[in-house]
Design an enzyme around this catalytic site. Structure first.
Site, PDB file in Angstrom:
ATOM      1  N   GLN A 163      -1.542   2.384  10.074  1.00  0.00           N
ATOM      2  CA  GLN A 163      -0.168   2.418   9.297  1.00  0.00           C
ATOM      3  C   GLN A 163       0.723   2.979  10.116  1.00  0.00           C
ATOM      4  O   GLN A 163       2.038   2.773  10.070  1.00  0.00           O
ATOM      5  CB  GLN A 163      -0.440   3.287   7.922  1.00  0.00           C
ATOM      6  N   ARG A 182       0.874  -1.254   0.076  1.00  0.00           N
ATOM      7  CA  ARG A 182       0.043  -0.045  -0.018  1.00  0.00           C
ATOM      8  C   ARG A 182       1.157   1.094   0.124  1.00  0.00           C
ATOM      9  O   ARG A 182       1.944   1.200  -0.026  1.00  0.00           O
ATOM     10  CB  ARG A 182      -1.007   0.026   1.150  1.00  0.00           C
ATOM     11  N   GLY A 183       0.242   2.281  -0.338  1.00  0.00           N
ATOM     12  CA  GLY A 183       1.004   3.546  -0.276  1.00  0.00           C
ATOM     13  C   GLY A 183       0.783   3.925  -1.910  1.00  0.00           C
ATOM     14  O   GLY A 183       1.185   3.338  -2.593  1.00  0.00           O
ATOM     15  N   ALA A 184       0.585   5.004  -2.102  1.00  0.00           N
ATOM     16  CA  ALA A 184       0.221   5.568  -3.560  1.00  0.00           C
ATOM     17  C   ALA A 184       1.477   5.399  -4.582  1.00  0.00           C
ATOM     18  O   ALA A 184       1.091   4.537  -5.772  1.00  0.00           O
ATOM     19  CB  ALA A 184      -0.039   6.995  -3.632  1.00  0.00           C
ATOM     20  N   ARG A 205      -7.550  -0.613  -6.418  1.00  0.00           N
ATOM     21  CA  ARG A 205      -7.992   0.469  -5.667  1.00  0.00           C
ATOM     22  C   ARG A 205      -8.289   1.764  -6.495  1.00  0.00           C
ATOM     23  O   ARG A 205      -7.550   2.047  -7.520  1.00  0.00           O
ATOM     24  CB  ARG A 205      -6.878   0.736  -4.705  1.00  0.00           C
ATOM     25  N   ASN A 257      -5.807  12.149   0.889  1.00  0.00           N
ATOM     26  CA  ASN A 257      -4.785  11.403   1.603  1.00  0.00           C
ATOM     27  C   ASN A 257      -5.565  10.673   2.905  1.00  0.00           C
ATOM     28  O   ASN A 257      -6.972  10.727   2.914  1.00  0.00           O
ATOM     29  CB  ASN A 257      -3.855  12.521   2.259  1.00  0.00           C
ATOM     30  N   LYS A 258      -4.909   9.957   3.677  1.00  0.00           N
ATOM     31  CA  LYS A 258      -5.313   8.996   4.405  1.00  0.00           C
ATOM     32  C   LYS A 258      -6.524   9.726   5.368  1.00  0.00           C
ATOM     33  O   LYS A 258      -6.117  10.860   5.750  1.00  0.00           O
ATOM     34  CB  LYS A 258      -4.114   8.455   5.412  1.00  0.00           C
ATOM     35  N   ASP A 302      -2.432  10.966  -2.165  1.00  0.00           N
ATOM     36  CA  ASP A 302      -2.890   9.777  -2.891  1.00  0.00           C
ATOM     37  C   ASP A 302      -3.561  10.402  -4.441  1.00  0.00           C
ATOM     38  O   ASP A 302      -3.174   9.751  -5.202  1.00  0.00           O
ATOM     39  CB  ASP A 302      -3.888   9.074  -2.342  1.00  0.00           C
TER      40      ASP A 302
END
Ligand SMILES: CSC[C@H]1O[C@H](OP(=O)(O)O)[C@H](O)[C@@H]1O
Length: 360
Positions: A209, A62-64, A102, A260-261, A250
């Site tokens: 995270q 995960r993580g853009a 995603r 973003n998150k 993201d």
């Protein structure tokens, strides 16, 4: 997919760019299963695009930026697996499977479009196999280079009396990128240059995270990290401990809005209230100039189980309704600086974004 334990030799170069989560072997992609961290370090070995898509969807990786890099390798694996003479159609099907994994991180679609363009320019399957592998490797290497450049750009505007403390959210480190990190890359550089007092890391519910990944990634490198409950961020800012809030992204739209998150938007409101500067760090592969504003960003919602349970421990009635958006949108006016590998955009807006990325 087969489990592979990390090779002891891999520890050697991880100290320079952090704990890498993606390993490419030409015929096989290995992903560190981030769902198991920090308790367990297990690697999955993948040879099919559909396997890579599942790993992105299930947040093995995960993580853009890491999602884009992994998807690019997924396309390279697809080309290797195709046996049909008419190879373009099955390759397009593999791209579609990866694109459906995603919805929010634009890096995924940026990487897939770049791989499609490479395939389009190839005449034979053999040529496509070779060129797609090279393109995926280039995307990986470019992301690491971008992270190192962004750290330099960010420090050029962080002229505060050092050492000073910062607060970050989610994980934006080597685990989320091609190495070194975006916001965590800036934090690494502050530490390397003796300018970091401490980094407060939000635990970042519901997927944690921050506690599971950022605290793990920074602690193993001796970077002074303090883990805090998400709800403690306001009080940390009120106490005057923090000079900057530094986060990743993201998707950044043409007017400077940032997805973003979940929890990032509230940090931006809190930072503005407390006179703390708010920095977004992301490579230009996260910028979507075709999207006018954050209102159009597709916000991923995930299973309610992620909120009702943590690690299998039941935290809520299993029948309770859950709203679980995993991203939010921070309006540009709450952001003091957007840092990409192309430089720093202070007070982002449609005008300042267009000066760097061109008119949409
Ligand atoms: C440099 S990572 C960017 C971004 O991706 C993370 O989301 P997720 O862990 O759900 O993939 C988080 O929003 C980070 O800020």
């Amino acid at each position: 997919m087969t489990d592979i334990s990390p090779n002891a030799n891999d520890q050697a170069d991880q100290r320079t760019i952090g704990t890498v989560a993606i390993r490419w072997h030409g015929h096989q992609l290995e992903l560190l299963d981030q769902r198991l961290l920090p308790a367990d370090e297990q690697w999955l070995a993948l040879t099919e695009a559909a396997e890579v898509a599942s790993c992105i969807r299930d947040m093995v990786v995960r993580g853009a930026p890491a999602i884009g890099i992994s998807a690019a390798y997924g396309v390279a694996l697809a080309a290797r697996a195709i046996e049909e003479e008419q190879w373009r159609e099955p390759l397009a099907e593999a791209v579609a499977i990866l694109a459906a994994s995603r919805p929010t991180a634009v890096n995924l679609f940026w990487a897939l479009r770049r791989m499609e363009a490479v395939a389009e320019a190839c005449s034979t399957l053999e040529e496509a196999r070779e060129q797609l592998a090279k393109a995926a490797e280039a995307i990986h290497a470019e992301d690491l280079a971008a992270n190192l450049a962004m750290a330099d750009h960010a420090l050029s505007v962080m002229t505060d009396e050092a050492p000073f403390s910062v607060l970050t959210h989610c994980n934006t480190g080597a685990l989320a990128t091609g190495g070194y990190g975006t916001a965590l890359g800036v934090i690494r550089r502050l530490h390397e240059t003796g300018r970091l007092q401490r980094v407060y890391a939000d635990e970042t519910r519901p997927w944690l995270q921050g506690s599971r990944l950022t605290a793990w990634e920074l602690s193993r490198e001796g970077i002074p990290v303090t883990l805090n409950a998400d709800g403690a961020a306001a009080w940390i800012m009120a106490r005057g401990d923090v000079r900057w809030v530094i986060v990743g992204a993201d998707r950044i739209t043409a007017n400077g809005d940032v997805a973003n998150k979940i929890g990032t938007y509230s940090l931006a409101v809190l930072a503005r209230h407390h006179g703390i500067r708010f920095m977004v760090v992301a490579p230009s592969s996260t910028v979507d100039m075709k999207m006018a504003s954050g209102a159009a960003i597709p916000i991923e919602e995930r299973e309610g189980t992620e909120v009702r349970q943590v690690g299998g421990a039941v935290l809520a009635p299993q029948s309770v309704d859950v709203f679980n958006p995993v991203f939010d949108v921070t309006p540009a006016e709450l952001i003091d600086a957007i840092v990409t590998e192309q430089g720093v955009i202070e007070q982002p807006s449609a005008e300042t974004m267009a000066q760097v990325f061109g008119q949409p």
